[in-house]
Design an enzyme around this catalytic site. Structure first.
Site, mmCIF file in Angstrom:
data_model
loop_
_atom_site.group_PDB
_atom_site.id
_atom_site.type_symbol
_atom_site.label_atom_id
_atom_site.label_comp_id
_atom_site.label_asym_id
_atom_site.label_seq_id
_atom_site.Cartn_x
_atom_site.Cartn_y
_atom_site.Cartn_z
ATOM 1 N N LYS A 68 9.412 1.740 -18.696
ATOM 2 C CA LYS A 68 8.659 1.166 -17.573
ATOM 3 C C LYS A 68 9.427 1.475 -16.292
ATOM 4 C CE LYS A 68 6.528 -3.123 -15.920
ATOM 5 N NZ LYS A 68 7.141 -3.116 -14.585
ATOM 6 N N SER A 122 -2.854 -4.811 -14.183
ATOM 7 C CA SER A 122 -1.459 -5.036 -14.537
ATOM 8 C C SER A 122 -1.350 -5.198 -16.050
ATOM 9 C CB SER A 122 -0.932 -6.278 -13.826
ATOM 10 O OG SER A 122 -1.703 -7.410 -14.183
ATOM 11 N N LEU A 123 -0.120 -5.294 -16.558
ATOM 12 C CA LEU A 123 0.114 -5.473 -17.987
ATOM 13 C C LEU A 123 0.629 -6.871 -18.270
ATOM 14 C CD1 LEU A 123 1.935 -2.118 -18.897
ATOM 15 C CD2 LEU A 123 -0.470 -2.682 -19.228
ATOM 16 N N GLU A 177 3.901 6.640 -11.671
ATOM 17 C CA GLU A 177 4.818 5.874 -10.835
ATOM 18 C C GLU A 177 5.585 6.802 -9.906
ATOM 19 O OE1 GLU A 177 5.834 1.602 -10.745
ATOM 20 O OE2 GLU A 177 4.339 2.810 -11.799
ATOM 21 N N CYS A 222 17.451 -27.379 12.008
ATOM 22 C CA CYS A 222 16.957 -28.329 13.016
ATOM 23 C C CYS A 222 17.625 -29.694 12.921
ATOM 24 C CB CYS A 222 15.442 -28.487 12.898
ATOM 25 S SG CYS A 222 14.910 -29.378 11.411
ATOM 26 N N GLU A 233 7.030 3.880 -23.925
ATOM 27 C CA GLU A 233 7.516 4.661 -22.786
ATOM 28 C C GLU A 233 8.320 3.764 -21.855
ATOM 29 O OE1 GLU A 233 3.625 4.270 -19.871
ATOM 30 O OE2 GLU A 233 3.510 5.616 -21.598
#
Length: 721
Positions: A127, A91-92, A184, A433, A125
């Site tokens: 995401k 991950s980033l 992606e 409840c 870029e």
């Protein structure tokens, strides 16, 4: 989430908080990565991760083996074959502000040494908000497609990947013999809207958002369904490559384009934080007009040799970061406030809204977080709205899609408030409840105290009850618990812990279909299940207490209570005597039993209050009575046999592959002789017991000069050889 600042946490509180965070973050990872149905926003998830990291930074010796800081994504879904990634899909790290971006750029320059300003190029870029994918080619032929999964192992979705028209089945001549293209998978907004129109026309439930729909479409067992969903792909990274055809990030993007992969046209090569931030803002202005969802901009060092020098942290590269977008907003009317009860008993207010489109998605509900948020009070007691106003039914409210997932109300248009609008009164009773709900000191959340009887919590409570460190009933895993809980036949139902121990008798009396004749079971597995259940009718006291699922009574605190009271009768008597006589009170500090509870080593008022709340609730006592009637007996704790033991009072760490006992058995033995056990080596460690394959812990022990012995020497040391 607790409000106690990290710097004020005691070590026992930190242990409890890390346990809670590990469990909660794993739950949200499962929902997001495996089930494609997140229930909290990206911002709320990031806050949980940041709190976990901050606690670990302050207490490095408390880092858990299941820490979220050591994990990426979640385990692959069992219905697909598994694929081990040749190179991990990490991950980033995240940036949320301009300062974060400047810090990232500065850290790159500091790591690489003295360099002229703006001499390092970066790519920027969009995401994409989709599902990460790794596509492998050998000799130019598409061999496999796998999801990220937990970063090391993903799900094999090759058949479904082949249905995506934008992914080439064959690479052009001249491509390296082994190529892994990463990117992606997503669904265009226009295709998502068309799909929802089709679903509505057919009288079917519509989908929530493009990201979840794309992920769910890719995980279909029938590839024809995937093919009908018009999924798309952007390439932006790579895994294993037998030969690198370019020496820069931007060069690789151009190579992907030449090979026939779609690459994002908004990707640019830039220099310095100012250019990165300018591009971020430009993309932000275009965001609403794009036909795909994005939730930020990713910055990467462009030169691959510099990426190699910068390397990786445990879960993310030093050469890249994701700069997240703030959420999108719109205005609508608050029609009502409902209270939902979560799997852990948390009461969460949910806003019912006049439908409004936010970021291309129709929003009808939004989270209100907790009572304080409705009143306009922040986590630290600060006012979170400029003119100190609350949120009321009928208000015109500003709705935000935080992280493009879970909408929330961020403010009220006070000028439009009606004169007869009244403040919202938060309930002090569970709507499911009807047990009383309590709000612990230092917390913002009300929780239902009817843990063992509340239907909203039942499945999770039963899973916990049968879990490894509680009753440890083999054959009652998550799937089986779900099956028994939702069974239509009363002779099969498991709605409470006592039902587990009456299952065999109820089945024997049932004239209906027997369990062994139901698909997924069989005579052998059913016999093993009954044997496992019957083996647990007598259960160690600390396991019994842990299995009750009392808030803050984890494995460690359950053992503390067991060692202090030795029998369940003594513990229950103390807990009941500590219940305040006046309804509504949580503690009676002059009560002798209360003083006895908080005097237990490592137990403070927060844990003691949770115990008292549990026993103050009649529903819980009724469930316990039924459990005892079903034949369950907590076995008295044996007083420590550690008088004169050479390990009494010492901290012991077990590492490597133990050959004469399991890790749990080793911990239990050490505690029986009066030692404390830890999961990591630190200056506080007195002894390390190392089996074959011991690695970093053994090295750390050697570095710190800590005594190390093998398993045989351990048995000799405690006198059990």
């Amino acid at each position: 989430m607790t409000d106690t600042p990290v710097e004020k946490l005691t070590e026992p509180e930190a242990v409890s908080e890390l346990e809670r965070l590990a469990r909660e973050i794993a739950h949200h990872d499962e929902l997001y990565h495996a089930n494609d149905r997140p229930e909290i926003s990206d911002a709320e998830y990031d806050a949980l991760k940041r709190r976990n990291d901050a606690i670990e930074a302050r207490f490095p010796h408390l880092v858990r083996t299941d820490s979220p800081s050591l994990r990426v994504g979640t385990a692959p879904v069992s219905k697909f074959a598994q694929v081990v990634h040749a190179r991990p899909m990490l991950s980033l790290g995240n940036a949320f502000s301009d300062d974060d971006v400047r810090d990232f750029v500065g850290s790159v320059y500091r790591f690489l040494g003295p360099l002229p300003d703006n001499s390092i190029a970066f790519t920027a870029e969009p995401k994409i908000d989709g599902l990460s994918m790794s596509i492998r080619y050998e000799n130019g032929i598409l061999i496999s497609g796998a999801t990220r999964g937990d970063g090391t192992t993903g799900e094999n979705v090759t058949t479904n990947i082949r249905t995506i028209a934008e992914i080439p089945n064959r690479l052009p001549a001249g491509a390296p013999s082994v190529v892994e293209v990463r990117g992606e998978v997503y669904m265009a907004k226009s295709d998502f809207l068309a799909l929802n129109e089709q679903m509505a026309a057919e009288g079917k439930q519509t989908y929530v958002n493009p990201r979840n729909t794309a992920a769910g479409s890719l995980r279909q067992l029938d590839a024809k369904v995937t093919a009908s969903r018009k999924l798309k792909f952007f390439a932006y990274a790579w895994g294993e490559m037998s030969d690198m055809p370019a020496d820069t990030q931007m060069g690789m993007v151009e190579i992907f384009r030449e090979w026939g992969f779609p690459v994002n046209p908004l990707t640019k090569r830039l220099h310095g934080a100012d250019e990165l931030l300018a591009h971020y803002r430009a993309i932000g202005l275009e965001r609403a007009q794009l036909d795909y969802d994005i939730d930020g901009v990713v910055y990467k060092v462009d030169r691959l040799d510099l990426q190699t020098r910068l390397g990786f942290r445990s879960r993310s590269p030093r050469w890249a970061i994701a700069h997240k977008f703030p959420a999108e907003q719109a205005t609508t009317i608050l029609r009502g406030i409902d209270i939902q009860v979560g799997r852990t008993g948390a009461l969460t207010p949910v806003a019912r809204l006049e439908p409004i489109t936010v970021g291309g998605v129709v929003v009808t509900n939004a989270t209100l977080h907790n009572e304080d948020y409705i009143k306009g009070i922040g986590l630290k007691g600060e006012r979170i709205r400029a003119d100190e106003h609350d949120i009321r039914v009928g208000d015109t409210v500003i709705v935000q899609r935080a992280g493009d997932v879970i909408p929330q109300i961020v403010d009220v248009v006070l000028e439009k408030r009606k004169a007869d609008a009244t403040p919202f009164v938060f309930p002090h009773e569970c709507p499911v409840c009807h047990s009383h709900a309590v709000r612990e000191e230092g917390e913002a959340v009300y929780r239902c105290t009817g843990g063992l009887t509340c239907a909203a919590q039942a499945v999770e409570r039963i899973r916990h009850f049968v879990s490894r460190n509680a009753f440890d009933i083999e054959g009652l895993g998550e799937k089986q618990v779900e099956f028994f809980f939702h069974a239509e036949d009363d002779k099969l139902k498991i709605k409470s812990p006592a039902d587990i121990f009456t299952l065999q008798q109820r089945q024997a009396e049932s004239p209906l279909k027997k369990l062994e004749n139901i698909e997924g079971f069989g005579a052998t597995s059913v016999k093993k299940l009954y044997d496992a259940i019957n083996d647990r009718r007598e259960i160690a006291l600390h396991r019994f207490l842990f299995g009750l699922g009392i808030r803050h009574v984890g494995e460690v605190n359950a053992k503390r209570f067991a060692r202090a009271y030795l029998s369940y009768a003594a513990f229950e008597e103390a807990a009941l005597e500590a219940v305040p006589p006046k309804e509504g009170d949580r503690t009676d500090k002059g009560n002798e039993a209360w003083q006895e509870l908080i005097a237990v080593e490592g137990i403070g008022s927060i844990v003691a209050e949770a115990v008292v709340d549990f026993y103050a609730e009649p529903h819980n006592r009724e469930v316990l009575d039924n459990l005892f009637k079903a034949g369950v007996t907590p076995v008295d704790e044996v007083a420590l046999v550690s008088t004169g033991s050479p390990v009494e009072g010492k901290t012991v760490v077990f590492t490597g592959s133990l050959e004469r006992m399991s890790r749990d058995e080793a911990k239990a033995m050490a505690e029986r002789y009066g030692a404390k056990t830890a999961g990591s080596v630190s200056k506080k460690t007195d002894l390390v017991v190392a089996g074959p394959g011991a690695g970093s812990k053994l090295a750390k022990a050697s570095e710190l000069g800590i005594e190390v012995i093998d398993e045989d020497a351990w048995f000799t040391l405690v006198g059990e050889e």
